[in-house]
Design an enzyme around this catalytic site. Sequence first.
Site, short mmCIF file in Angstrom:
data_model
loop_
_atom_site.label_atom_id
_atom_site.label_comp_id
_atom_site.label_asym_id
_atom_site.label_seq_id
_atom_site.Cartn_x
_atom_site.Cartn_y
_atom_site.Cartn_z
N HIS A 19 0.82 -1.22 0.00
CA HIS A 19 0.00 0.00 0.00
C HIS A 19 0.85 1.27 0.00
O HIS A 19 0.47 2.27 -0.59
CB HIS A 19 -0.96 -0.02 1.20
CG HIS A 19 -2.03 -1.08 1.08
ND1 HIS A 19 -2.77 -1.54 2.12
CD2 HIS A 19 -2.47 -1.77 -0.01
CE1 HIS A 19 -3.63 -2.46 1.70
NE2 HIS A 19 -3.46 -2.63 0.41
N HIS A 42 -7.73 -8.03 -8.18
CA HIS A 42 -8.13 -8.80 -6.98
C HIS A 42 -8.33 -7.78 -5.86
O HIS A 42 -7.44 -7.54 -5.05
CB HIS A 42 -7.05 -9.81 -6.59
CG HIS A 42 -6.76 -10.85 -7.64
ND1 HIS A 42 -6.12 -10.56 -8.81
CD2 HIS A 42 -7.04 -12.17 -7.67
CE1 HIS A 42 -6.02 -11.67 -9.54
NE2 HIS A 42 -6.56 -12.66 -8.87
N SER A 97 -6.62 -1.53 -0.94
CA SER A 97 -6.05 -0.84 -2.10
C SER A 97 -7.09 -0.11 -2.97
O SER A 97 -6.80 0.99 -3.45
CB SER A 97 -5.22 -1.82 -2.94
OG SER A 97 -5.85 -3.06 -3.03
N GLU A 115 -13.55 -8.39 -8.23
CA GLU A 115 -13.52 -9.18 -6.98
C GLU A 115 -14.52 -10.31 -7.17
O GLU A 115 -15.70 -10.07 -7.43
CB GLU A 115 -13.88 -8.30 -5.78
CG GLU A 115 -14.08 -9.04 -4.48
CD GLU A 115 -12.94 -9.96 -4.06
OE1 GLU A 115 -11.80 -9.51 -3.97
OE2 GLU A 115 -13.21 -11.18 -3.86
N ASP A 139 -13.46 -12.90 -12.89
CA ASP A 139 -12.05 -13.18 -12.74
C ASP A 139 -11.22 -11.94 -13.10
O ASP A 139 -11.43 -11.32 -14.15
CB ASP A 139 -11.67 -14.36 -13.66
CG ASP A 139 -10.18 -14.59 -13.67
OD1 ASP A 139 -9.63 -14.93 -12.60
OD2 ASP A 139 -9.54 -14.38 -14.71
N GLY A 140 -10.28 -11.61 -12.22
CA GLY A 140 -9.52 -10.38 -12.39
C GLY A 140 -8.68 -10.35 -13.66
O GLY A 140 -8.58 -9.31 -14.34
N ASP A 160 -3.06 -8.41 -7.24
CA ASP A 160 -2.80 -8.82 -5.86
C ASP A 160 -3.54 -10.13 -5.56
O ASP A 160 -4.47 -10.15 -4.75
CB ASP A 160 -3.27 -7.68 -4.92
CG ASP A 160 -2.97 -7.98 -3.46
OD1 ASP A 160 -2.09 -8.82 -3.19
OD2 ASP A 160 -3.61 -7.34 -2.59
N1 SAM Z 1 -5.85 -5.95 -3.03
C1 SAM Z 1 -6.54 -5.99 -1.77
C2 SAM Z 1 -5.91 -4.95 -0.86
O1 SAM Z 1 -4.69 -4.77 -0.89
O2 SAM Z 1 -6.65 -4.32 -0.10
C3 SAM Z 1 -6.50 -7.36 -1.14
C4 SAM Z 1 -6.93 -8.46 -2.06
S1 SAM Z 1 -6.83 -10.07 -1.38
C5 SAM Z 1 -5.14 -10.34 -1.21
C6 SAM Z 1 -7.22 -11.04 -2.79
C7 SAM Z 1 -8.70 -10.99 -3.17
O3 SAM Z 1 -8.84 -11.62 -4.45
C8 SAM Z 1 -9.64 -11.74 -2.25
O4 SAM Z 1 -10.63 -10.84 -1.79
C9 SAM Z 1 -10.27 -12.83 -3.11
O5 SAM Z 1 -11.65 -13.05 -2.83
C10 SAM Z 1 -10.10 -12.26 -4.51
N2 SAM Z 1 -10.01 -13.23 -5.61
C11 SAM Z 1 -9.53 -14.51 -5.58
N3 SAM Z 1 -9.50 -15.03 -6.83
C12 SAM Z 1 -9.96 -14.06 -7.67
C13 SAM Z 1 -10.11 -13.97 -9.08
N4 SAM Z 1 -9.80 -15.01 -9.88
N5 SAM Z 1 -10.56 -12.80 -9.60
C14 SAM Z 1 -10.87 -11.75 -8.80
N6 SAM Z 1 -10.75 -11.77 -7.45
C15 SAM Z 1 -10.28 -12.91 -6.89
#
Ligand code: SAM
Length: 256
Positions: A19, A42, A97, A115, A139-140, A160
Amino acid sequence: MLSYQHLYHAGNLADVQKHALLCFMLDYLVQKDKPLTYIETHAGRGLYMLDAEEAVKTGEAAKGIGAVREAFAPDHPYRQRLEETRARWGDAAYPGSPLLAAMTLRDMDKIHLAELHPQEHRILSEVIHLWDAHVQKKDGFAMALALTPPTPRRGLMLIDPSYEVKSDYDVIPGQIASIAKKWNVGIIALWYPLLTNAAHIGMLADLSQRFPDALRHEVRFPAAKEGHKMIGSGMFIINAPWGTEDEAKRLSALFA
Ligand code: SAM
């Protein structure tokens, strides 16, 4: 699937590294009077309460932002966003983030967030509705590929992942290469854990070979709990903005 929940880990030392660098780069980008695009693959829920049972249980935030907040100068963009979040949502609030980005960017900028987790997506949508952001429950990497090259073309993508699937480490370099090929001016920042089982090493070797000029910054810290595999965190940044390397050095000194 999708068992990872960031609310157990928000505000830990890995978040501090990620961050702080994110805020530095976005703050640099908004100095120029030209619109930009922020993409996050993500996103998580955007806002965390560090007095929640889950956060208290792990104690990671207390050892993270709880211990180092005041080491950031009051005019550091990360510290500024932290204080804005606390002023708005209370002293226990910590910005994810997407919220850090939304608070930094201007009306002319575009924000796209993915997400996949239904609960995290719902909370993110509620938090972020105060801004004009596009939130997708998909999917991200699919969203990132569909959006690139974005309009405006100038901008930053944060990747992320939660690395829940071991094959993530094998496929991510190729996915990033596809995105970078479509968006060669984009700043692409990947967060990754440093693991005792070295699962991240092959991914980094592959990325470094594909992007030899990228900035790689890593910090080490004690495992959150005995036996935990994560002993540090890293950011791999393609097209890092001017000054990011110096900021990374300052962060290294802080962690040391
Ligand atoms: N980036 C955030 C932050 O720094 O505040 C934290 C994100 S966390 C590490 C990862 C997130 O990705 C989780 O909330 C999870 O549900 C989501 N996630 C997992 N697989 C995913 C995908 N294929 N596409 C989008 N989101 C996904």
